[in-house]
Design a protein around this motif. Structure first.
Motif, PDB file in Angstrom:
ATOM      1  N   PRO A 155     -14.074  -1.867   8.395  1.00 46.65           N
ATOM      2  CA  PRO A 155     -13.942  -0.604   8.620  1.00 46.65           C
ATOM      3  C   PRO A 155     -13.082  -0.337   9.573  1.00 46.65           C
ATOM      4  O   PRO A 155     -12.389   0.799   9.683  1.00 46.65           O
ATOM      5  N   ALA A 156     -12.894  -0.958  10.513  1.00 50.29           N
ATOM      6  CA  ALA A 156     -11.899  -0.647  11.728  1.00 50.29           C
ATOM      7  C   ALA A 156     -10.425  -0.869  11.271  1.00 50.29           C
ATOM      8  O   ALA A 156      -9.675  -0.226  11.892  1.00 50.29           O
ATOM      9  N   PHE A 157     -10.255  -1.684  10.175  1.00 47.53           N
ATOM     10  CA  PHE A 157      -8.829  -1.892   9.760  1.00 47.53           C
ATOM     11  C   PHE A 157      -8.051  -0.408   9.357  1.00 47.53           C
ATOM     12  O   PHE A 157      -7.019  -0.464   9.791  1.00 47.53           O
ATOM     13  N   LEU A 158      -8.840   0.530   8.644  1.00 46.27           N
ATOM     14  CA  LEU A 158      -8.174   1.379   7.951  1.00 46.27           C
ATOM     15  C   LEU A 158      -9.338   2.460   8.015  1.00 46.27           C
ATOM     16  O   LEU A 158     -10.418   2.467   7.519  1.00 46.27           O
ATOM     17  N   ALA A 159      -9.231   3.644   8.706  1.00 47.63           N
ATOM     18  CA  ALA A 159     -10.133   4.756   9.008  1.00 47.63           C
ATOM     19  C   ALA A 159     -10.100   5.441   7.440  1.00 47.63           C
ATOM     20  O   ALA A 159      -9.177   5.476   6.594  1.00 47.63           O
ATOM     21  N   PRO A 160     -11.429   6.134   7.399  1.00 45.80           N
ATOM     22  CA  PRO A 160     -11.630   6.772   5.975  1.00 45.80           C
ATOM     23  C   PRO A 160     -10.535   8.020   5.947  1.00 45.80           C
ATOM     24  O   PRO A 160     -10.289   8.467   6.904  1.00 45.80           O
ATOM     25  N   ASN A 161     -10.150   8.175   4.626  1.00 43.28           N
ATOM     26  CA  ASN A 161      -9.135   9.138   4.304  1.00 43.28           C
ATOM     27  C   ASN A 161      -7.565   8.875   5.056  1.00 43.28           C
ATOM     28  O   ASN A 161      -6.741   9.942   5.328  1.00 43.28           O
ATOM     29  N   ALA A 162      -7.493   7.728   5.609  1.00 43.93           N
ATOM     30  CA  ALA A 162      -6.202   7.505   6.469  1.00 43.93           C
ATOM     31  C   ALA A 162      -5.163   6.729   5.403  1.00 43.93           C
ATOM     32  O   ALA A 162      -5.708   5.922   4.524  1.00 43.93           O
ATOM     33  N   THR A 163      -4.099   6.961   5.674  1.00 39.92           N
ATOM     34  CA  THR A 163      -2.709   6.293   5.150  1.00 39.92           C
ATOM     35  C   THR A 163      -1.899   5.479   5.922  1.00 39.92           C
ATOM     36  O   THR A 163      -1.749   6.047   6.985  1.00 39.92           O
ATOM     37  N   ILE A 164      -1.039   4.470   5.238  1.00 40.99           N
ATOM     38  CA  ILE A 164      -0.377   3.669   6.466  1.00 40.99           C
ATOM     39  C   ILE A 164       1.036   4.463   5.933  1.00 40.99           C
ATOM     40  O   ILE A 164       1.560   4.568   4.922  1.00 40.99           O
ATOM     41  N   LEU A 165       1.601   4.842   7.061  1.00 42.76           N
ATOM     42  CA  LEU A 165       2.870   5.615   7.011  1.00 42.76           C
ATOM     43  C   LEU A 165       3.859   4.504   7.477  1.00 42.76           C
ATOM     44  O   LEU A 165       5.157   4.684   6.977  1.00 42.76           O
ATOM     45  N   ASP A 166       3.868   3.770   8.380  1.00 40.05           N
ATOM     46  CA  ASP A 166       4.968   2.910   8.964  1.00 40.05           C
ATOM     47  C   ASP A 166       4.297   1.480   9.341  1.00 40.05           C
ATOM     48  O   ASP A 166       3.098   1.356   9.796  1.00 40.05           O
ATOM     49  N   ALA A 167       5.002   0.383   9.172  1.00 41.81           N
ATOM     50  CA  ALA A 167       4.721  -1.037   9.713  1.00 41.81           C
ATOM     51  C   ALA A 167       5.845  -1.813  10.018  1.00 41.81           C
ATOM     52  O   ALA A 167       6.804  -1.758   9.322  1.00 41.81           O
ATOM     53  N   GLU A 168       5.313  -2.136  11.326  1.00 41.18           N
ATOM     54  CA  GLU A 168       6.536  -2.863  12.082  1.00 41.18           C
ATOM     55  C   GLU A 168       7.928  -2.141  11.975  1.00 41.18           C
ATOM     56  O   GLU A 168       8.834  -2.624  11.588  1.00 41.18           O
ATOM     57  N   VAL A 169       7.828  -0.751  12.528  1.00 37.50           N
ATOM     58  CA  VAL A 169       9.085  -0.164  12.741  1.00 37.50           C
ATOM     59  C   VAL A 169       9.570  -0.143  13.942  1.00 37.50           C
ATOM     60  O   VAL A 169       8.897   0.189  14.976  1.00 37.50           O
ATOM     61  N   PRO A 170      10.848  -0.397  14.069  1.00 40.47           N
ATOM     62  CA  PRO A 170      11.641  -0.337  15.395  1.00 40.47           C
ATOM     63  C   PRO A 170      11.733   1.123  15.873  1.00 40.47           C
ATOM     64  O   PRO A 170      11.956   1.915  15.151  1.00 40.47           O
ATOM     65  N   PHE A 171      11.901   0.999  17.276  1.00 36.94           N
ATOM     66  CA  PHE A 171      12.053   2.418  17.989  1.00 36.94           C
ATOM     67  C   PHE A 171      12.922   2.188  19.309  1.00 36.94           C
ATOM     68  O   PHE A 171      13.076   0.785  19.713  1.00 36.94           O
ATOM     69  N   GLU A 172      13.435   3.043  19.733  1.00 40.93           N
ATOM     70  CA  GLU A 172      14.225   2.936  20.987  1.00 40.93           C
ATOM     71  C   GLU A 172      14.051   4.542  21.603  1.00 40.93           C
ATOM     72  O   GLU A 172      14.457   5.481  20.967  1.00 40.93           O
ATOM     73  N   GLN A 211       8.823  -2.372  18.871  1.00 38.00           N
ATOM     74  CA  GLN A 211       8.334  -2.396  17.338  1.00 38.00           C
ATOM     75  C   GLN A 211       6.941  -2.344  17.402  1.00 38.00           C
ATOM     76  O   GLN A 211       6.227  -2.938  18.045  1.00 38.00           O
ATOM     77  N   VAL A 212       6.702  -1.160  16.642  1.00 40.22           N
ATOM     78  CA  VAL A 212       5.262  -0.808  16.401  1.00 40.22           C
ATOM     79  C   VAL A 212       4.693  -1.555  15.073  1.00 40.22           C
ATOM     80  O   VAL A 212       5.407  -1.555  14.181  1.00 40.22           O
ATOM     81  N   ASP A 213       3.762  -2.040  15.450  1.00 41.73           N
ATOM     82  CA  ASP A 213       2.774  -2.919  14.147  1.00 41.73           C
ATOM     83  C   ASP A 213       2.468  -1.872  13.059  1.00 41.73           C
ATOM     84  O   ASP A 213       2.906  -2.257  11.980  1.00 41.73           O
ATOM     85  N   ARG A 214       1.823  -0.720  13.394  1.00 44.12           N
ATOM     86  CA  ARG A 214       1.610   0.209  12.395  1.00 44.12           C
ATOM     87  C   ARG A 214       1.434   1.396  12.805  1.00 44.12           C
ATOM     88  O   ARG A 214       0.858   1.599  14.027  1.00 44.12           O
ATOM     89  N   ILE A 215       1.702   2.384  11.862  1.00 43.20           N
ATOM     90  CA  ILE A 215       1.165   4.003  12.274  1.00 43.20           C
ATOM     91  C   ILE A 215       0.815   4.440  10.899  1.00 43.20           C
ATOM     92  O   ILE A 215       1.101   4.367  10.057  1.00 43.20           O
ATOM     93  N   ASP A 216      -0.684   5.011  11.242  1.00 42.87           N
ATOM     94  CA  ASP A 216      -1.235   5.546  10.131  1.00 42.87           C
ATOM     95  C   ASP A 216      -1.399   7.239  10.203  1.00 42.87           C
ATOM     96  O   ASP A 216      -1.374   7.582  11.343  1.00 42.87           O
ATOM     97  N   ARG A 217      -1.399   7.588   9.183  1.00 42.51           N
ATOM     98  CA  ARG A 217      -1.615   9.108   8.862  1.00 42.51           C
ATOM     99  C   ARG A 217      -3.075   9.513   8.956  1.00 42.51           C
ATOM    100  O   ARG A 217      -3.546   8.947   7.898  1.00 42.51           O
ATOM    101  N   LEU A 218      -3.687  10.254   9.596  1.00 46.61           N
ATOM    102  CA  LEU A 218      -5.016  10.520   9.769  1.00 46.61           C
ATOM    103  C   LEU A 218      -5.162  12.032   9.729  1.00 46.61           C
ATOM    104  O   LEU A 218      -4.861  12.756  10.810  1.00 46.61           O
ATOM    105  N   ALA A 221       0.815  -1.210   0.049  1.00 49.51           N
ATOM    106  CA  ALA A 221      -0.008  -0.153   0.007  1.00 49.51           C
ATOM    107  C   ALA A 221       0.865   1.320  -0.097  1.00 49.51           C
ATOM    108  O   ALA A 221       0.594   2.260  -0.910  1.00 49.51           O
ATOM    109  N   GLN A 222       2.001   1.067   0.656  1.00 48.40           N
ATOM    110  CA  GLN A 222       2.766   2.537   0.740  1.00 48.40           C
ATOM    111  C   GLN A 222       3.430   2.723  -0.531  1.00 48.40           C
ATOM    112  O   GLN A 222       3.728   3.809  -0.932  1.00 48.40           O
TER     113      GLN A 222
END
Length: 694
Positions: A538-555, A566-573, A485-486
């Motif tokens: 509908p709960a999977f992806l909000a209207p007008n939302a886009t997937i920004l990151d998927a399984e992205v590590p952080f510290e 590691q975050v499963d998903r970050i969406d931009r809304l 999707a990205q």
């Protein structure tokens, strides 16, 4: 031939047998025993000799220990193994206990009880091999065979390859380097060729050699099997189906019994029939309890006693209740007359179920005084150490035993926790230790479990989907779909992901080496349908939302703790970012303990929202976070921020880490204990209620 006999009606059957043999040319010699012997006492013809010792013990183990103590004493006085007869009514039932205590006492004892061929090592291998021959080389059957200790098996690295591939046919096994061609047999063959197939297979897989070297029982089983195979090969030209030949082999395994040969270097555990006609200086007999020796008469359902009596009256020499009872008493009478110097008889006062047992009628007929077992002498280092636990004597083992006993006593006492309950006094620097969100949740659920899991490294996976890898597979597929999707920001993300689902599924299977078993082929459509339903929800992806990151590590840091994950998903809304965490179940995960010790305080989403998001996208605004269930395709919980509760948790956790105090601390309702993998270590319950927290 030796027939026990004296002038008494008990021996009428043997008297008739001797007369029958005499008429056919045998020479019959009659030997009388002197007045006063234990055999005559059993028949009520005199008093028992003073040298006969009758002993009452507590239970079976006490009998064995008392008998082996006597045997060890006799050996210390110069008695050879052939000078001692060790006798029980059922050597198979007594054998394991006798061998265990004999090993402890250092007394060489052999148990030569016969066993069905099916229960020997080569018998169990043959059953597995026939299963593969008849039903095919499926993964489960072939792996069961290859795992047998007599089979040539596989090396450790090869097992990993096999488990990943899960071969389910001869061709698939060949592809992973395992040759099972010897298990392909024709549907029809002659007896000689059938036996040749089997013997060739035994040689090809080196089963015969391994079994022969394994033990004397297995060596005897090999000899018996090859002897019977020569019988099965006759007549050699007779043709049989595969099913018929396999049935004959299974019947052979069930009916044939084998016994190891005595080495002559150890005392042999015998039954009374093995001593008929023998003369031994010292005889030790166990198990003379009522209902055990003589054993109770049992009707044979195939030919009951009533039918046996009618057939015996018609001239068929069948055993009937009277003859069976006489035979048992006759064998015991012969056993009594075997002893030349000493005779020791014993029984246990407790049954196997804990009830009270009485001495056998055989003992009461002897009229000898019954003495109680008094273990005055320690016959092994273990017994000696047990008696010295309360004294000053010590050695390395005893010191460790005293220490272990003291640890256990303190754990069960009302005193406070100590280092064996996590009160280590070894601080952990929370500023240098890196925590995952899961670690923080464990620390807040029970500090003792965190100590076992992450400091001692004893963690056990307790999530069923994760242990099967299904959760990892679904996460991998969703990560791949998010990447698709990205790459196509100008297209509808949901449509892109649905069209790429099959390719992403196959890619994830290849990436994880997913085993393509028949069970998985049946389950796979269900998993695919679940993911398709999730993407369409509908709960999977909000209207007008886009997937920004998927399984992205952080510290980053949170409440003074270094956190990594590691975050499963970050969406931009719109102008905000939303954190999404996939869950395999249908409900939100348990939180950590709140101030009321209930598991209501969620940490995972707050850590993602307050630590991961600022670290990954420092200039972006947070728009919330929620758990998304893969099974139900619904949002099961949204983030809830309670700074006061977070600070209270952080204070408790830092104090535990700094003080090295990781004591058992179950939640108020004991919910976490139901999923804890360490109940034998913690022993939560009344034990913890007796403790006073530090």
């Amino acid at each position: 031939m030796y027939l026990p006999w004296t002038a008494h009606s008990l021996f009428d059957d043997n008297e008739r047998a001797a007369a029958w043999l005499e008429r056919r040319g045998w020479t019959v010699e009659r030997a009388q025993f002197e007045q006063g012997g234990p055999g005559r006492a059993l028949l009520g013809r005199g008093a028992c000799e003073p040298g006969v010792r009758v002993r009452a013990c507590g239970q079976m183990e006490d009998e064995v220990r008392a008998a082996l103590a006597d045997i060890k004493r006799l050996q210390a006085q110069g008695a050879e193994v052939q000078d001692i007869a060790f006798v029980v009514a059922d050597d198979a039932a007594w054998g394991p206990l006798v061998q265990a205590v004999a090993w402890e006492y250092g007394v060489p004892v052999e148990v030569t009880a016969s066993q069905p061929l099916s229960e020997t090592s080569i018998g169990s291998w043959l059953k597995r091999a026939l299963d593969v021959v008849q039903a095919g080389a499926t993964f489960e059957r072939a792996a069961h065979l290859l795992g047998h200790p007599l089979d040539q098996g596989l090396e450790g690295g090869a097992w990993q390859t096999v488990r990943r591939a899960r071969p389910d046919s001869l061709e698939a096994w060949r592809d992973v380097g395992v040759n099972l061609e010897g298990f392909v047999w024709p549907e029809q063959n002659s007896r000689a060729l059938w036996v040749s197939h089997l013997t060739s297979l035994l040689l090809e897989r080196d089963v015969t050699r391994r079994a022969t070297e394994r033990s004397s029982l297995d060596a005897a089983a090999v000899r018996a099997l090859h002897t019977e195979l020569r019988v099965l090969a006759d007549p050699p030209e007779e043709r049989l189906s595969l099913e018929a030949f396999v049935d004959e082999l299974h019947m052979l395994l069930a009916l044939l019994a084998v016994a190891p040969e005595a080495s002559g270097n150890a005392i042999e555990l015998l039954t009374p029939y093995a001593l008929v006609g023998a003369a031994v200086p010292h005889v030790v007999v166990l198990g003379l309890a009522e209902g055990v020796w003589p054993p109770p008469l049992q009707d044979d359902p195939r030919l009951d006693f009533a039918d046996r009596l009618r057939l015996r009256a018609a001239g068929f020499p069948l055993e009937v209740p009277g003859s069976l009872a006489r035979r048992e008493m006759l064998s015991f009478w012969s056993l009594l007359n075997t002893a030349q110097i000493s005779l020791t008889l014993s029984y246990g006062r407790l049954t196997a179920t804990g009830g009270e047992a009485l001495p056998s009628a055989y003992l009461t007929r002897l009229g000898a005084a019954i003495e109680a077992y008094d273990p005055k002498t320690a016959c092994s280092h273990e017994k000696l150490r047990r008696s010295q636990l309360q004294h000053d004597a010590t050695d390395d083992v005893l010191s460790h035993a005293r220490h272990a006993h003291e640890v256990e006593r303190r754990r069960e006492a009302e005193a406070t926790f100590d280092e064996y309950d996590g009160l280590t006094a070894l601080s952990v620097d929370h500023r240098s230790h890196v925590f995952s969100a899961g670690q923080l949740r464990t620390l807040g659920t029970c500090t003792f479990r965190w100590w076992l899991s992450y400091l001692l490294g004893l963690e056990v996976q307790d999530d069923e989907d994760e242990s099967l890898g299904l959760g990892q597979l679904q996460h991998t597929i969703l990560r791949t779909l998010a990447g698709c999707a990205q790459k196509r920001p100008d297209q509808d993300s949901r449509s892109v992901m649905l069209s790429a689902l099959d390719d992403a599924f196959q890619q994830a299977e290849r990436e994880l080496g997913w085993p393509q078993t028949p069970e998985w082929q049946r389950q796979r459509p269900e998993v695919r349908a679940r993911l398709e339903k999730l993407i369409q929800a509908p709960a999977f992806l909000a209207p007008n939302a886009t997937i920004l990151d998927a399984e992205v590590p952080f510290e980053s840091s949170w409440q003074g703790f270094r956190v990594r994950g590691q975050v499963d998903r970050i969406d931009r809304l719109g102008d905000k970012l939303v954190v999404i965490d996939y869950k395999n179940g249908k409900s939100k995960p348990w939180g950590v303990q709140d101030t009321d010790r209930k598991l209501t305080l969620d940490l995972q989403l707050p850590v993602y929202l307050q630590a991961a998001l600022p670290a990954l996208h420092p200039d972006q605004r947070a728009g919330g976070a929620h758990y998304l269930s893969i099974k139900s395709a619904e949002v099961v919980a949204r983030v809830s921020l309670n700074e006061t509760a977070f600070e209270a948790f952080a204070t408790r956790a830092r104090t535990a880490l700094q003080d090295g105090a990781f004591v058992p601390s179950p939640d108020a309702q004991g919910k976490a204990c139901t999923r804890c993998p360490f109940p034998p270590v913690c022993r939560a319950g009344p034990r913890l209620e007796r403790k006073t927290a530090p």
